[in-house]
Design a protein around this motif. Structure first.
Motif, PDB file in Angstrom:
ATOM      1  N   VAL A   1      -1.340  13.959  -1.720  1.00  0.00           N
ATOM      2  CA  VAL A   1      -0.289  14.067  -2.735  1.00  0.00           C
ATOM      3  C   VAL A   1      -0.127  12.749  -3.499  1.00  0.00           C
ATOM      4  O   VAL A   1      -0.017  12.740  -4.718  1.00  0.00           O
ATOM      5  CB  VAL A   1       1.057  14.489  -2.086  1.00  0.00           C
ATOM      6  N   TYR A   2      -0.131  11.623  -2.775  1.00  0.00           N
ATOM      7  CA  TYR A   2       0.081  10.322  -3.408  1.00  0.00           C
ATOM      8  C   TYR A   2      -1.206   9.667  -3.891  1.00  0.00           C
ATOM      9  O   TYR A   2      -1.166   8.610  -4.501  1.00  0.00           O
ATOM     10  CB  TYR A   2       0.842   9.395  -2.459  1.00  0.00           C
ATOM     11  N   LYS A   3      -2.345  10.300  -3.568  1.00  0.00           N
ATOM     12  CA  LYS A   3      -3.655   9.804  -3.990  1.00  0.00           C
ATOM     13  C   LYS A   3      -3.906   8.349  -3.567  1.00  0.00           C
ATOM     14  O   LYS A   3      -4.514   7.571  -4.284  1.00  0.00           O
ATOM     15  CB  LYS A   3      -3.848   9.985  -5.489  1.00  0.00           C
ATOM     16  N   LYS A   4      -3.367   8.016  -2.397  1.00  0.00           N
ATOM     17  CA  LYS A   4      -3.595   6.714  -1.771  1.00  0.00           C
ATOM     18  C   LYS A   4      -3.273   6.855  -0.288  1.00  0.00           C
ATOM     19  O   LYS A   4      -2.713   7.863   0.143  1.00  0.00           O
ATOM     20  CB  LYS A   4      -2.733   5.620  -2.405  1.00  0.00           C
ATOM     21  N   VAL A   5      -3.619   5.857   0.481  1.00  0.00           N
ATOM     22  CA  VAL A   5      -3.356   5.907   1.917  1.00  0.00           C
ATOM     23  C   VAL A   5      -1.886   5.581   2.167  1.00  0.00           C
ATOM     24  O   VAL A   5      -1.458   4.444   2.023  1.00  0.00           O
ATOM     25  CB  VAL A   5      -4.274   4.942   2.698  1.00  0.00           C
ATOM     26  N   VAL A   6      -1.139   6.607   2.495  1.00  0.00           N
ATOM     27  CA  VAL A   6       0.270   6.457   2.877  1.00  0.00           C
ATOM     28  C   VAL A   6       0.345   6.301   4.398  1.00  0.00           C
ATOM     29  O   VAL A   6       1.013   5.432   4.909  1.00  0.00           O
ATOM     30  CB  VAL A   6       1.106   7.675   2.412  1.00  0.00           C
TER      31      VAL A   6
ATOM     32  N   LEU B   1      -0.004  15.616   8.589  1.00  0.00           N
ATOM     33  CA  LEU B   1       0.892  15.118   7.546  1.00  0.00           C
ATOM     34  C   LEU B   1       0.305  13.906   6.826  1.00  0.00           C
ATOM     35  O   LEU B   1       0.563  13.715   5.631  1.00  0.00           O
ATOM     36  CB  LEU B   1       2.267  14.813   8.141  1.00  0.00           C
ATOM     37  N   ALA B   2      -0.496  13.119   7.521  1.00  0.00           N
ATOM     38  CA  ALA B   2      -1.178  12.005   6.858  1.00  0.00           C
ATOM     39  C   ALA B   2      -2.110  12.535   5.772  1.00  0.00           C
ATOM     40  O   ALA B   2      -2.139  11.995   4.653  1.00  0.00           O
ATOM     41  CB  ALA B   2      -1.956  11.171   7.883  1.00  0.00           C
TER      42      ALA B   2
END
Length: 191
Positions: free
Chosen positions: A180-185, A173-174
Motif C-alpha cells: 500500500v505504501y510502496k516502501k518497507v513499512v 500485514l507487512a
C-alpha cells in the motif's frame, strides 16, 4: 517481429493465506494454553478462514505460478479442514474418535511436512522462516503432547502456537502495508 509479453498484475494472495492461517492458529492456541474451551468459534475459523480462505489463496498462488505458495496454502487449508473433521465426525456418527496415538502420528506428519517447507523458506525471507520454524516446533510439540499425554507440553505448545500465529499475522500485514505504501513499512527480511 514483436514478441508478446504478459504482465501479471493480479493481487498478492499471500496475505490472505497468512492471515487465515495466523488468526486461526492464535485462536486455537489460546485454547491450547488453557484460556478457554474448544468451541464453535475455533471450529468455524478452522473451516472458513483457516480452511477455505487458505485453499482460495493456494489456488490464487497457482495462478501466479508459485509452487511453494500453492503447496503451503492449499495444504494448510486442508489441514484445518481435516482437523475440524477429526473433531466433529465422531459426534456426527461418522467413525470413532481419533486416539491420542493417532493424533500424535497426524501432528508428527504435519511437522515433518512443515520442516521440509521451512527449508524452502531459506530462499524466501526471514519472516516466513520464523513462521515455518515455529510451526514445525508447534506440530512436534502437539505430537509429543498426544503421544506422552502431557498437559504441560500441551500448554507449552499453546504459547508457542500463539507466537507462531502472530508471526504469520505480522508477515501478512507487512506485505499489505509495504504494498500500500510502496516502501518497507514492516521489514520481511529478504534473503
Amino acid at each position: 517481429m514483436s514478441s508478446l509479453r504478459l504482465i501479471d498484475n493480479t493481487a498478492n494472495p499471500a496475505p490472505l493465506g497468512l492471515l487465515g492461517f495466523g488468526m486461526t492458529t492464535v485462536l486455537l492456541n489460546i485454547h491450547n494454553a488453557g484460556y478457554y474451551e474448544l468451541n464453535t468459534m475455533i471450529l468455524a475459523m478452522g473451516i472458513f478462514y483457516g480452511g477455505m480462505a487458505q485453499i482460495i489463496a493456494g489456488i490464487m498462488e497457482w495462478k501466479k505460478n508459485n509452487t511453494f505458495g500453492t503447496t503451503a496454502f492449499t495444504s494448510y487449508g486442508l489441514f484445518w479442514l481435516t482437523l475440524v473433521g477429526l473433531l466433529l465426525m465422531p459426534s456426527l456418527g461418522l467413525g470413532t474418535a481419533t486416539s491420542k496415538v493417532a493424533f500424535a502420528a497426524y501432528f508428527f506428519m504435519w511437522g515433518l511436512f512443515t520442516f521440509v517447507m521451512f527449508i524452502g523458506t531459506l530462499r524466501i525471507n526471514r519472516a516466513l522462516q520464523v513462521v515455518f520454524l515455529t510451526l514445525t516446533i508447534l506440530f512436534f510439540l502437539l505430537a509429543a503432547r498426544d503421544y506422552f499425554g502431557s498437559a504441560a507440553i500441551g500448554t507449552l505448545a499453546g504459547y508457542e502456537g500463539i507466537i507462531c500465529g502472530l508471526s504469520a499475522i505480522y508477515a501478512a500485514l507487512a506485505q499489505v502495508l509495504n504494498e500500500v505504501y510502496k516502501k518497507v513499512v514492516l521489514p520481511l527480511g529478504p534473503v
